[in-house]
Write a protein that holds these residues in place. Structure first.
Motif, short mmCIF file in Angstrom:
data_model
loop_
_atom_site.label_atom_id
_atom_site.label_comp_id
_atom_site.label_asym_id
_atom_site.label_seq_id
_atom_site.Cartn_x
_atom_site.Cartn_y
_atom_site.Cartn_z
N SER A 453 -51.02 13.29 -108.86
CA SER A 453 -49.94 13.29 -109.49
C SER A 453 -48.57 13.22 -108.78
O SER A 453 -47.59 13.24 -109.33
CB SER A 453 -49.72 14.51 -110.36
N TYR A 454 -48.73 13.35 -107.43
CA TYR A 454 -47.54 13.53 -106.59
C TYR A 454 -46.60 14.19 -107.07
O TYR A 454 -45.23 14.36 -106.90
CB TYR A 454 -47.08 12.17 -106.34
N TYR A 455 -47.33 15.53 -107.46
CA TYR A 455 -46.46 16.68 -107.90
C TYR A 455 -46.09 17.41 -106.58
O TYR A 455 -46.83 17.67 -105.68
CB TYR A 455 -47.41 17.44 -108.88
N SER A 456 -44.79 18.03 -106.84
CA SER A 456 -44.42 18.82 -105.61
C SER A 456 -43.31 19.81 -106.12
O SER A 456 -42.43 19.55 -106.73
CB SER A 456 -43.77 17.71 -104.62
N ASN A 457 -43.58 21.08 -105.52
CA ASN A 457 -42.89 22.15 -106.04
C ASN A 457 -42.98 23.05 -104.80
O ASN A 457 -44.03 23.67 -104.67
CB ASN A 457 -43.41 22.97 -107.51
N PRO A 458 -41.83 23.45 -104.22
CA PRO A 458 -41.98 24.27 -103.13
C PRO A 458 -42.42 25.71 -103.52
O PRO A 458 -43.03 26.45 -102.38
CB PRO A 458 -40.38 24.59 -102.60
N GLU A 459 -42.13 26.08 -104.58
CA GLU A 459 -42.65 27.67 -105.05
C GLU A 459 -44.35 27.41 -105.05
O GLU A 459 -44.98 28.53 -104.79
CB GLU A 459 -42.17 28.17 -106.19
N VAL A 460 -44.73 26.61 -105.74
CA VAL A 460 -46.23 26.48 -105.86
C VAL A 460 -46.75 26.26 -104.36
O VAL A 460 -47.77 26.74 -104.10
CB VAL A 460 -46.45 25.13 -106.82
N ASP A 461 -46.20 25.52 -103.59
CA ASP A 461 -46.58 25.31 -102.25
C ASP A 461 -46.61 26.52 -101.48
O ASP A 461 -47.52 26.73 -100.49
CB ASP A 461 -45.65 24.18 -101.34
N ARG A 462 -45.62 27.33 -101.75
CA ARG A 462 -45.55 28.59 -101.02
C ARG A 462 -46.64 29.52 -101.46
O ARG A 462 -47.33 30.23 -100.77
CB ARG A 462 -44.18 29.21 -101.38
N LEU A 463 -46.88 29.65 -102.83
CA LEU A 463 -48.12 30.44 -103.45
C LEU A 463 -49.35 29.94 -102.92
O LEU A 463 -50.22 30.80 -102.66
CB LEU A 463 -47.83 30.34 -104.91
N LEU A 464 -49.50 28.72 -102.98
CA LEU A 464 -50.83 28.07 -102.52
C LEU A 464 -51.16 28.53 -101.04
O LEU A 464 -52.05 28.92 -100.48
CB LEU A 464 -50.90 26.77 -102.70
N ALA A 465 -49.98 28.51 -100.03
CA ALA A 465 -50.08 28.50 -98.83
C ALA A 465 -50.39 30.17 -98.69
O ALA A 465 -51.26 30.69 -97.65
CB ALA A 465 -48.85 28.28 -98.15
#
Lengths: 529, 283
Positions: A453-465
């Motif tokens: 989906s080439y989705y990108s959300n910094p908050e989601v990236d932070r939570l996943l990390a």
């Protein structure tokens, strides 16, 4: 160092009734199977809807072609049963360092490859390096964690993985480190190809079955490996045939030409098979998300209002209750309902053309015809694409349907330029952890490898990390729930339903052990009368 | 001309063929008025999917709950359009090529005919599949694929006819009177070989419709939700044998229209081209 032996991992594993009376297995924590009953005769012909284009265990990473990986190769660990449990396989135990970056696996002794060569830590190192070098299959899973050259063989039976960052899912993914016979591959290497030309058509494993014949147009035939470390498998020969037509698979099963087939067919055919007296259609709750990727970076889908309009244009009830006959349940978020980390209160989207139009009116970018893709051979994805098109037309969005075969689709998914505007597909379970969905489908680092989906959300990236760096499940669960909520609000994709597994087999087949990882295609447990 | 029609009218099978074609053509033209659910070309009703033929859906419904009868009528438009345009283009390319190559002799003529041989060397359906696959699924591309692969058949036919016609006295007379080559070809040779072209075109229509349906069946025809017959049959495979109506009626529609063109073509051949008359006709 925190020691994790296998008994703690398989805690909660109930002794299977089938095996209760089985011979005691010497090594602690071995999957408890009734070895005394193993080693029978017979042959199973399994009709597979996907073609096998290679026999290289490091070249594919999908359910359609999982059979040769699962049956002819062994991984360090293996997921078995449902709910899935991570069992020791080639590894006996492993330890994790305090910082969560070093994993040391102790290998089982006395394991041999099909050609009689002993399986050692060097083979594991070679296999890891090979995955990183050929850059196919499970490569996206390991590339961010394991640097080439960082894996070490400490001694003949000890291998150490040195991760670049702590990862709560690394052990769970070692199922996919299929160990290949390094000496054999090195002997057959051509121009530094890591033995690719050889292994794509030949056997180089230690698994329960030995590949005897492979023809991309027909499938593969494998014979039991009697010296497998778990003892010989139940059936002497497995014959996986590529049968593209659903009707040929169904009729072949009814006639008895095939003893099993995959369940990728319209629900109407499953109902037909259920009515046949000679067949058993096994059922199990699975964790397999059906969804539509939305290309989040291409206009007008880069506007959240347009994506929300798309989410409101799909007739979820018509799909689940009418087309799939109520055989599945609605899954409103990215993580399948039965998995921990799936929020129980996520309302998701409903089929509402008025709302779709309301969001559409707020889209800034000019409208254009969007391409909705389905996969040839996977009827449900094509039907879902048609159903969405119906909703889009009502909402006033022009669309064009495009159906292409899976090998083409999977290549396009890895390229943001070529990726379709929308694509209906499944996300299967490759490791039983919410990261298998939330992380693989939504993380920015998974662009070109899972996040189609080439989705990108910094908050989601932070939570996943943060979730990856946290070992405790109780602390990770709320992080994934948060990711599911944000991605739903962002309309990152159209999340539709969680799949139920159906396993159509002839009645003379017994012992099927379904696991969402591998979709019940591990043949060593089966017997045939 | 009147004699031709009279003879044709006496041939029952040709009349049956003509009737079948007329039925399909009228169904195509009057689709919006004849169909019971005109919206079902794009609208689905999943609650009634795969219903057998009933009072509301005369020929049943498909996998998405759309009315098969209505979609068949609209599908006739696509079929007729594809066949007519493709054949027209093939004739417009093939006939001039055949005329010129047949009339003149020399390198240019050879080049034209060898060019058409290249197309004939590959089975027509294989070439059409290759072209349609390369260009992508759409009505225009199907028409292009069919035209490009069909024109050599007309070129071959017209070339052979022109060659044999060229030595006829009336052609020689026209040349002796000082007619330009174009005048000889268009006003003298073409009318005398037109019967062969008409016969070939009529029979070719059936074949073209069949090939177009094949492309649709293989997913190379116009994309959904276009109610193309070939694709409808392809879709229905997954629901056989339960939903027999899903495959049977589009199949029947293709059968009717191909049969119609073949019967009419055979009849025309008997009337217009006595050399190729059917042995069984006994006339």
């Amino acid at each position: 160092m925190e020691k994790r032996d296998m008994s703690s991992l398989s805690a909660g594993v109930r002794r299977r009734t089938l095996l209760a009376a089985g011979a005691a297995v010497g090594v602690a924590g071995l999957p408890r199977i009734a070895e005394a009953q193993r080693g029978g005769g017979g042959r199973i012909v399994f009709a597979n809807g996907s073609a096998y284009d290679t026999m290289d265990p490091h070249a594919t990473f999908d359910v359609g072609r999982v059979a040769y990986r699962l049956n002819c190769y062994d991984g360090l660990m293996r997921w078995v049963d449902n709910p899935p449990k991570l069992e020791p396989w080639l590894a006996e135990s492993y330890t994790t360092s305090e910082d969560g970056k070093t994993y040391t696996f102790k290998l089982r002794e006395g394991v041999t490859f099909h050609d009689g060569a002993p399986l050692t830590a060097e083979d594991v190192v070679y296999s890891m390096e090979r995955i990183l070098a050929v850059k196919k299959g499970a490569f996206p899973l390991f590339a961010p964690l394991v640097a080439p050259g960082s894996t070490k063989a400490l001694d003949r039976h000890t291998v150490q993985f040195n991760l670049t960052t702590p990862s709560a899912i690394f052990a769970a993914t070692t199922h996919d480190i299929y160990v290949v016979n390094s000496a054999l591959l090195k002997r057959n290497e051509r121009n530094g190809d890591w033995g690719e030309a050889f292994i794509s058509r030949n056997d180089a494993g230690s698994g329960s079955y030995i590949i005897r014949r492979f023809d991309p147009a027909r499938g593969f035939l494998a014979q039991r490996f009697d010296n497998h470390f778990l003892g010989p498998a139940g059936i002497a020969e497995i014959d996986f045939r590529y049968v593209a037509e659903v009707n040929s698979r169904v009729l072949g099963l009814i006639r008895g030409d095939f003893q099993g087939t995959d369940p990728y067919m319209p629900q109407d055919q499953i109902v037909r098979l259920q009515g046949d007296a000679n067949l058993n259609v096994l059922e199990a709750e699975s964790t397999r998300l059906f969804y539509a990727c939305i290309h989040n970076q291409r206009a007008p889908m880069n506007d959240v209002n347009f994506r929300k309009a798309l989410c409101h244009a799909f007739d979820y009830d018509g799909w689940i209750n009418n087309i799939l006959g109520g055989s599945v349940v609605r899954n409103t978020g990215v993580v399948p309902n039965p998995m921990w980390g799936a929020p129980k209160d996520l309302a998701g989207y409903t089929y509402d053309i008025d709302k779709a139009k309301w969001y559409l009116a707020r889209v800034q970018a000019p409208m254009r015809e969007i391409v909705v893709a389905g996969m040839i051979g996977y009827e449900q994805s094509i039907q879902a694409a048609s159903l969405l098109q119906n909703g889009l037309t009502r909402a006033g969005i022009q669309s064009r349907l495009l159906n292409e075969p899976w090998p083409v689709v999977s290549n396009k998914m890895r390229d943001p330029e070529q990726m379709y505007d929308l694509l209906f597909l499944w996300r299967s379970t490759y490791y039983a952890d919410p990261h298998n969905w939330a992380g693989e489908l939504l993380a920015t680092e998974r662009h070109r490898g899972g996040n189609a989906s080439y989705y990108s959300n910094p908050e989601v990236d932070r939570l996943l990390a943060e979730a990856l760096a946290t070992p405790e499940q109780a602390k990770r669960a709320p992080l994934y729930e948060q990711v599911a909520r944000i991605s739903s609000e962002d309309a990152a994709a159209i999340f539709i339903h969680n799949t139920k597994w159906y396993g159509p087999f002839r009645k003379n087949v017994s012992g099927v052990r379904f696991c969402p990882i591998g979709d019940g295609q591990e043949m060593r447990w089966l017997s045939i009368a | 001309m009147r004699q031709v029609f009279r003879k044709l009218a006496e041939d029952r099978s040709s009349m049956l063929g003509l009737a079948l074609i007329l039925i399909v053509v009228f169904a195509a033209i009057l689709a919006p008025w004849l169909s019971t659910h005109p919206g079902d070309v794009t609208e689905f009703h999943t609650a009634i999917r795969l219903s057998p033929p009933n009072a509301d859906n005369w020929l049943g419904t498909d996998r998405m709950g759309a009315d098969i009868y209505s979609r068949l009528l609209y599908g006739a438009r696509i079929t007729i359009t594809i066949a007519v345009v493709a054949i027209l283009v093939a004739v417009l390319i093939g006939v001039p090529v055949g005329l010129v190559a047949g009339y003149y002799e020399g390198l240019g003529s050879d080049l034209l005919m060898r060019g058409s041989d290249v197309f004939l060397a590959v089975p027509q359906i294989v070439l059409a599949i290759a072209i349609a696959q390369t260009l992508g699924p759409s009505i225009e591309n199907v028409i292009l694929a069919l035209s490009v692969t069909y024109w050599p058949f007309w070129a071959r036919l017209v070339y052979a006819e022109t060659r044999s016609c060229k030595n006829e006295t009336f052609v020689e007379a026209a040349i002796a009177l000082g007619c330009s080559p174009w005048r000889v070809m268009v006003l003298h040779i073409l009318p005398s070989i037109s019967s062969s072209i008409i016969v070939r075109t009529t029979i070719g229509m059936g074949g073209t419709i069949l090939t177009a349906a094949t492309l649709g069946f293989l997913g190379l025809g116009p994309p959904p939700p276009t109610p193309e017959w070939g694709r409808t049959i392809a879709e229905s495979r997954e629901f056989l044998p339960m939903a027999w109506w899903y495959a049977a009626f589009p199949g029947l529609a293709i059968f009717i229209v191909v049969m119609g063109f073949n019967l009419l073509g055979d009849g025309l051949r008997d009337v217009l081209d006595p050399r190729l008359r059917r042995a069984s006709s006994g006339k």
